[in-house]
Design an enzyme around this catalytic site. Structure first.
Site, PDB file in Angstrom:
ATOM      1  CE  LYS A  85     -17.883   6.241 -41.244  1.00 48.98           C
ATOM      2  NZ  LYS A  85     -17.255   7.047 -40.209  1.00 48.98           N
ATOM      3  CG  ASP A 122     -13.250   8.482 -38.879  1.00 47.71           C
ATOM      4  OD1 ASP A 122     -12.836   9.261 -39.763  1.00 47.71           O
ATOM      5  OD2 ASP A 122     -14.415   8.027 -38.859  1.00 47.71           O
TER       6      ASP A 122
HETATM    7  P1  NAP Z   1     -23.273   9.865 -33.540  1.00 46.52           P
HETATM    8  O1  NAP Z   1     -22.793   8.452 -33.684  1.00 46.52           O
HETATM    9  O2  NAP Z   1     -24.646  10.212 -33.958  1.00 46.52           O
HETATM   10  O3  NAP Z   1     -23.070  10.287 -31.994  1.00 46.52           O
HETATM   11  C1  NAP Z   1     -23.506  11.531 -31.536  1.00 46.52           C
HETATM   12  C2  NAP Z   1     -23.014  11.765 -30.120  1.00 46.52           C
HETATM   13  O4  NAP Z   1     -23.389  13.102 -29.733  1.00 46.52           O
HETATM   14  C3  NAP Z   1     -23.629  10.822 -29.086  1.00 46.52           C
HETATM   15  O5  NAP Z   1     -22.688  10.580 -28.072  1.00 46.52           O
HETATM   16  C4  NAP Z   1     -24.812  11.661 -28.558  1.00 46.52           C
HETATM   17  O6  NAP Z   1     -25.196  11.318 -27.240  1.00 46.52           O
HETATM   18  C5  NAP Z   1     -24.199  13.034 -28.541  1.00 46.52           C
HETATM   19  N1  NAP Z   1     -25.181  14.123 -28.616  1.00 46.52           N
HETATM   20  C6  NAP Z   1     -25.984  14.426 -29.666  1.00 46.52           C
HETATM   21  N2  NAP Z   1     -26.740  15.513 -29.381  1.00 46.52           N
HETATM   22  C7  NAP Z   1     -26.401  15.891 -28.121  1.00 46.52           C
HETATM   23  C8  NAP Z   1     -26.830  16.935 -27.262  1.00 46.52           C
HETATM   24  N3  NAP Z   1     -27.761  17.827 -27.645  1.00 46.52           N
HETATM   25  N4  NAP Z   1     -26.266  17.046 -26.027  1.00 46.52           N
HETATM   26  C9  NAP Z   1     -25.306  16.151 -25.632  1.00 46.52           C
HETATM   27  N5  NAP Z   1     -24.861  15.126 -26.405  1.00 46.52           N
HETATM   28  C10 NAP Z   1     -25.402  15.000 -27.633  1.00 46.52           C
HETATM   29  O7  NAP Z   1     -22.308  10.860 -34.358  1.00 46.52           O
HETATM   30  P2  NAP Z   1     -20.756  10.681 -34.668  1.00 46.52           P
HETATM   31  O8  NAP Z   1     -20.593  10.046 -35.993  1.00 46.52           O
HETATM   32  O9  NAP Z   1     -20.111  10.046 -33.494  1.00 46.52           O
HETATM   33  O10 NAP Z   1     -20.294  12.205 -34.858  1.00 46.52           O
HETATM   34  C11 NAP Z   1     -20.216  13.091 -33.738  1.00 46.52           C
HETATM   35  C12 NAP Z   1     -19.620  14.408 -34.200  1.00 46.52           C
HETATM   36  O11 NAP Z   1     -18.269  14.199 -34.643  1.00 46.52           O
HETATM   37  C13 NAP Z   1     -20.347  15.050 -35.394  1.00 46.52           C
HETATM   38  O12 NAP Z   1     -20.370  16.444 -35.210  1.00 46.52           O
HETATM   39  C14 NAP Z   1     -19.471  14.694 -36.586  1.00 46.52           C
HETATM   40  O13 NAP Z   1     -19.555  15.641 -37.634  1.00 46.52           O
HETATM   41  C15 NAP Z   1     -18.098  14.768 -35.940  1.00 46.52           C
HETATM   42  N6  NAP Z   1     -17.104  13.944 -36.641  1.00 46.52           N
HETATM   43  C16 NAP Z   1     -15.968  14.566 -37.046  1.00 46.52           C
HETATM   44  C17 NAP Z   1     -14.989  13.846 -37.664  1.00 46.52           C
HETATM   45  C18 NAP Z   1     -13.731  14.535 -38.086  1.00 46.52           C
HETATM   46  O14 NAP Z   1     -12.970  13.978 -38.884  1.00 46.52           O
HETATM   47  N7  NAP Z   1     -13.474  15.739 -37.580  1.00 46.52           N
HETATM   48  C19 NAP Z   1     -15.146  12.465 -37.907  1.00 46.52           C
HETATM   49  C20 NAP Z   1     -16.321  11.851 -37.468  1.00 46.52           C
HETATM   50  C21 NAP Z   1     -17.298  12.609 -36.841  1.00 46.52           C
HETATM   51  P3  NAP Z   1     -26.244  10.097 -26.933  1.00 46.52           P
HETATM   52  O15 NAP Z   1     -25.447   8.825 -27.036  1.00 46.52           O
HETATM   53  O16 NAP Z   1     -26.717  10.387 -25.570  1.00 46.52           O
HETATM   54  O17 NAP Z   1     -27.314  10.194 -27.995  1.00 46.52           O
END
Ligand code: NAP
Length: 299
Positions: A85, A122
């Site tokens: 991305k 998104d």
């Molecule tokens: P990412 O960039 O890897 O960010 C992950 C986030 O989750 C960070 O804020 C991280 O905190 C936090 N996190 C991870 N493990 C954790 C835990 N055990 N306890 C508390 N916080 C935790 O991922 P992303 O791309 O933003 O995606 C996040 C979620 O959104 C995923 O489940 C993804 O599938 C979903 N998503 C859905 C859509 C949709 O269209 N519905 C679109 C995009 C993403 P730290 O910063 O402290 O590491």
């Protein structure tokens, strides 16, 4: 991803592919578990247009080659997922305001003169999904849990759609502080471990959005967890979970048990894909058909 992870499929009756069929694709690694081919092909079918969508595994560092291939092969549109991305945002000819703010592209459009434009759908997909449930973000105070890529898209979109106040609560306060810089006049960072500050942010918010990966099936230890203490959820809160696998997360289950409105992440996924199709074709596909197909594929 493990090799045993399921790949999703859909069977489409009445599909006719020929030598003039337009091709769109998702590039990423991994992509074998992607729901995008299911969602997009059902969307194209709903429009009755001669388009087909495939998933292409493209390794990190190969984003430029993928754009070159897209041009040579005449692909009409690209979806972009991890890990490309950010790289694609620097490689396309121009970017939309959202993609520029986020320095992240999830959609590549090929214009009539052949130039490549990067978009990020998104955040607008989330706003459209909330709107479909009768929820406007304008003038609202919103608590976002998480500060990763998804949270950043949401912050940018909420600001553009005139949300009044955003609290960003994250495990890493540093990441939250970086994310709030996207909307400095309305967003503030909260440490998720500061229970008093988190409780105050929840009490002052009408909408709570989980943009952490807590609740995902892929992480069994956190799949049964909620990203927020459930006693912070009131019956008049609206809670949206971006996690869509499983569709019914622990957070949504607990939210319903508190009498509050719970909105799943599949709606956002489908709406951001529908917005991609609108960019590529100028037409808005049937979002309900796409949602049902995704739900069925996940079942
Ligand atoms: P990412 O960039 O890897 O960010 C992950 C986030 O989750 C960070 O804020 C991280 O905190 C936090 N996190 C991870 N493990 C954790 C835990 N055990 N306890 C508390 N916080 C935790 O991922 P992303 O791309 O933003 O995606 C996040 C979620 O959104 C995923 O489940 C993804 O599938 C979903 N998503 C859905 C859509 C949709 O269209 N519905 C679109 C995009 C993403 P730290 O910063 O402290 O590491």
């Amino acid at each position: 991803m493990t090799s045993t992870q399921k790949s999703f499929e859909v069977s489409l009756s009445g599909l006719h592919i020929n030598s003039s069929t337009s091709i769109a694709a998702v590039i990423g690694d991994p992509v074998k578990h992607s729901l995008s081919p299911v969602i997009h092909n059902v969307g194209f079918k709903s429009l009755g247009i001669d388009w087909f969508y495939v998933a292409c595994e493209v390794q990190e560092g190969e984003a430029q080659s993928a754009l070159d291939a897209m041009k040579v092969l005449g692909f009409r549109g690209l979806s972009v997922t991890m890990p490309h991305k950010t790289a694609i945002a620097s490689l396309v000819d121009s970017v939309s305001p959202a993609a520029q703010a986020l320095h992240s592209v999830n959609t590549v459009e090929v214009t009539t003169n052949g130039s490549l434009v990067g978009h990020s759908t998104d955040g607008d997909g989330l706003v459209a999904s909330l709107k479909e449930q009768g929820v406007s973000v304008e003038g609202k105070s919103i608590l976002i849990l998480g500060a990763g890529g998804a949270a950043r898209s949401v912050i940018d979109a909420l600001q553009r759609h005139k949300c009044q106040q955003i609290f960003v609560a994250n495990r890493s306060l540093e990441h939250a502080q970086t994310a709030v810089a996207l909307a400095p006049s309305i967003a503030e960072a909260v440490s998720i471990v500061d229970t008093a500050a988190l409780a105050e942010a929840a009490a002052n918010s009408e909408i709570i959005i989980n943009a952490t990966s807590v609740g995902m099936t892929r992480s069994p230890t956190v799949a049964s967890a909620s990203p927020i203490p459930i006693d912070l959820i009131r019956s008049n809160h609206i809670v949206m979970d971006l996690v869509y696998h499983p569709v019914e997360t622990e957070l949504l289950r607990l939210t319903r048990s508190r009498g509050a409105l719970a909105i799943d992440g599949l709606g956002m996924l489908v709406h951001q894909a529908a917005l991609q199709q609108q960019i590529w074709t100028g037409l808005m596909p049937n979002v309900s058909d796409m949602y049902q197909a995704a739900l069925q594929a996940l079942a």
